[in-house]
Enzyme design. Structure first.
Site, PDB file in Angstrom:
ATOM      1  N   GLU A  29       0.837  -1.186   0.000  1.00 59.17           N
ATOM      2  CA  GLU A  29       0.000   0.000   0.000  1.00 59.17           C
ATOM      3  C   GLU A  29       0.885   1.256   0.000  1.00 59.17           C
ATOM      4  OE1 GLU A  29      -2.331  -0.575   3.508  1.00 59.17           O
ATOM      5  OE2 GLU A  29      -2.714  -2.649   2.938  1.00 59.17           O
ATOM      6  N   GLU A  60      -4.400  -7.157   3.021  1.00 61.82           N
ATOM      7  CA  GLU A  60      -3.223  -7.857   3.537  1.00 61.82           C
ATOM      8  C   GLU A  60      -3.282  -9.363   3.301  1.00 61.82           C
ATOM      9  OE1 GLU A  60      -4.852  -5.493   5.127  1.00 61.82           O
ATOM     10  OE2 GLU A  60      -3.376  -3.941   5.625  1.00 61.82           O
ATOM     11  N   ALA A  84       2.611  -2.936  10.630  1.00 62.34           N
ATOM     12  CA  ALA A  84       2.773  -4.371  10.855  1.00 62.34           C
ATOM     13  C   ALA A  84       1.614  -4.954  11.644  1.00 62.34           C
ATOM     14  CB  ALA A  84       4.084  -4.640  11.598  1.00 62.34           C
ATOM     15  N   ASP A  85       0.869  -4.106  12.367  1.00 65.54           N
ATOM     16  CA  ASP A  85      -0.287  -4.590  13.119  1.00 65.54           C
ATOM     17  C   ASP A  85      -1.255  -5.350  12.211  1.00 65.54           C
ATOM     18  OD1 ASP A  85      -0.146  -2.524  15.760  1.00 65.54           O
ATOM     19  OD2 ASP A  85       0.645  -1.746  13.878  1.00 65.54           O
ATOM     20  N   PHE A  86      -1.384  -4.899  10.962  1.00 71.14           N
ATOM     21  CA  PHE A  86      -2.346  -5.510  10.059  1.00 71.14           C
ATOM     22  C   PHE A  86      -1.774  -6.713   9.312  1.00 71.14           C
ATOM     23  CE2 PHE A  86      -3.538  -1.018  10.552  1.00 71.14           C
ATOM     24  CZ  PHE A  86      -4.722  -1.228  11.247  1.00 71.14           C
ATOM     25  N   HIS A 130      -1.981   0.390  16.470  1.00 76.76           N
ATOM     26  CA  HIS A 130      -1.039   0.935  15.502  1.00 76.76           C
ATOM     27  C   HIS A 130       0.375   1.043  16.047  1.00 76.76           C
ATOM     28  CE1 HIS A 130      -4.816   2.140  13.616  1.00 76.76           C
ATOM     29  NE2 HIS A 130      -4.139   2.319  12.484  1.00 76.76           N
TER      30      HIS A 130
END
Length: 345
Positions: A29, A60, A84-86, A130
């Site tokens: 993205e 993702e 990176a959370d997603f 986040h």
């Protein structure tokens, strides 16, 4: 040797590897944006265009799936997640397909060398969803390699190794490291996974750290030197494979161990390092292991609370002083909070 920022080192590794291997492409993205995911894909997009640096929507799980298919067909995808959370949405394809591909289908099929970059770390009061560092989650699964480079040279060398290897890789990059400068070789020289480094020599306490906490440990070591305590800082570089030898050799000399991490203590990187020492050289320890991690709760949004929530040099100083039998009475009041959870529930 010339110096680059951490972000420039990642960018250079990407461009050099793409120039050497036409099968490498970047997807993520905003990778074609002028900011280029903190500047790390801008040069690649300028040189190779939208055909090899591909902007994708918020997808993702699908992104990981198509990358694994592309890798199975002979391409080398480099996926970029600015949060990176997603990446938790990509766990199914990465863990159940990429990590197991070689083992399920045999050597004739080879592996699927998908490389996934994930940006982690606190920012400006971003809250619980986040600011996480999920490196230990990915490192739990056999079949993946996981690295959290702390220096510009390692950021480049580990990415080069990932893009030229045959194992799926997750690279965890703390956003606060992007402006960091350091010496970086001009050549695309790979750094092997599973080989740590001694970031600072010392004799009294070993601090094993990864990513941003390597630098917090070095700051703490400077302060402790003024109090007569010599701290050795071990940068593991990679979490899977983990360099057990460099950890144990250091602790065998110092007799004391602090583990510093940007994530939680339970079932994480700090627990694994403590277990390695307990299993291999328990007799070397002259004091209990101390772990410096996040408090056992989700991250707050409030800036003052966030400052207290995340571990730093003050917490490392306090942990080392306690191990050496000195009172940390002159440390900031918030250090107790920032030091993380240290006892039973």
């Amino acid at each position: 040797m010339r110096t680059l920022t951490y972000g420039q080192a990642i960018s250079e590794a990407t461009v050099q590897c793409m120039a050497a291997d036409d099968s490498i492409f970047v997807a993520g993205e905003g990778v074609d944006d002028i900011k280029g995911t903190f500047g790390t894909t801008k040069e690649a997009y300028a040189r190779f265009g939208a055909g090899r640096v591909i902007d994708v929507p918020n997808s993702e799980n699908a992104m990981a799936g198509f990358a694994i298919g592309a890798a199975a067909a002979g391409l080398r995808p480099l996926l970029v997640h600015t949060r990176a959370d997603f990446m938790f949405l990509a766990l199914d394809p990465l863990v159940n397909l990429a990590a197991k591909w070689r083992y399920m289908y045999g050597g004739d099929k080879g592996g699927v060398p998908v490389v996934t970059r994930g940006v982690v770390g606190r920012g400006w009061g971003q809250g619980a969803t986040h600011s996480q560092s999920p490196h230990a989650t990915f490192a739990h699964y056999a079949g993946l390699h996981v690295a959290a480079p702390a220096s510009p040279a390692d950021a480049k060398g580990l990415l080069v190794r990932a893009l030229t290897g045959e194992t799926p890789v997750v690279l965890v990059e703390n956003r606060n490291l992007y402006p960091l400068t350091g010496e970086v070789p001009e050549e695309a020289t790979p750094i092997d996974f599973g080989v740590g480094r001694i970031a600072r020599r010392g004799d009294d306490v070993t601090v094993v750290a990864t990513s941003l906490m390597v630098h917090e440990a070095e700051r703490a070591a400077e302060q402790l030197a003024g109090r007569g305590i010599s701290v050795e800082v071990v940068d593991v570089r990679t979490l899977r494979p983990l360099d057990d030898r460099i950890i144990c050799e250091s602790v065998a000399r110092t007799g004391r161990l602090v583990v510093a991490d940007t994530s939680w203590a339970r079932y994480g990187f700090s627990a694994e390092v403590a277990a390695v020492v307990a299993e291999h050289i328990p007799q070397a320890l002259t004091a209990p292991v101390r772990r410096l991690t996040l408090p056992d709760s989700p991250a707050p949004v409030s800036w003052p609370l966030e400052e207290a929530f995340h571990p730093g040099a003050a917490g490392v100083v306090e942990a080392c002083l306690r191990l050496c039998g000195q009172a940390p009475g002159d440390l900031p009041a918030l250090a107790d909070v920032a030091a993380g959870f240290q006892g039973p529930y």
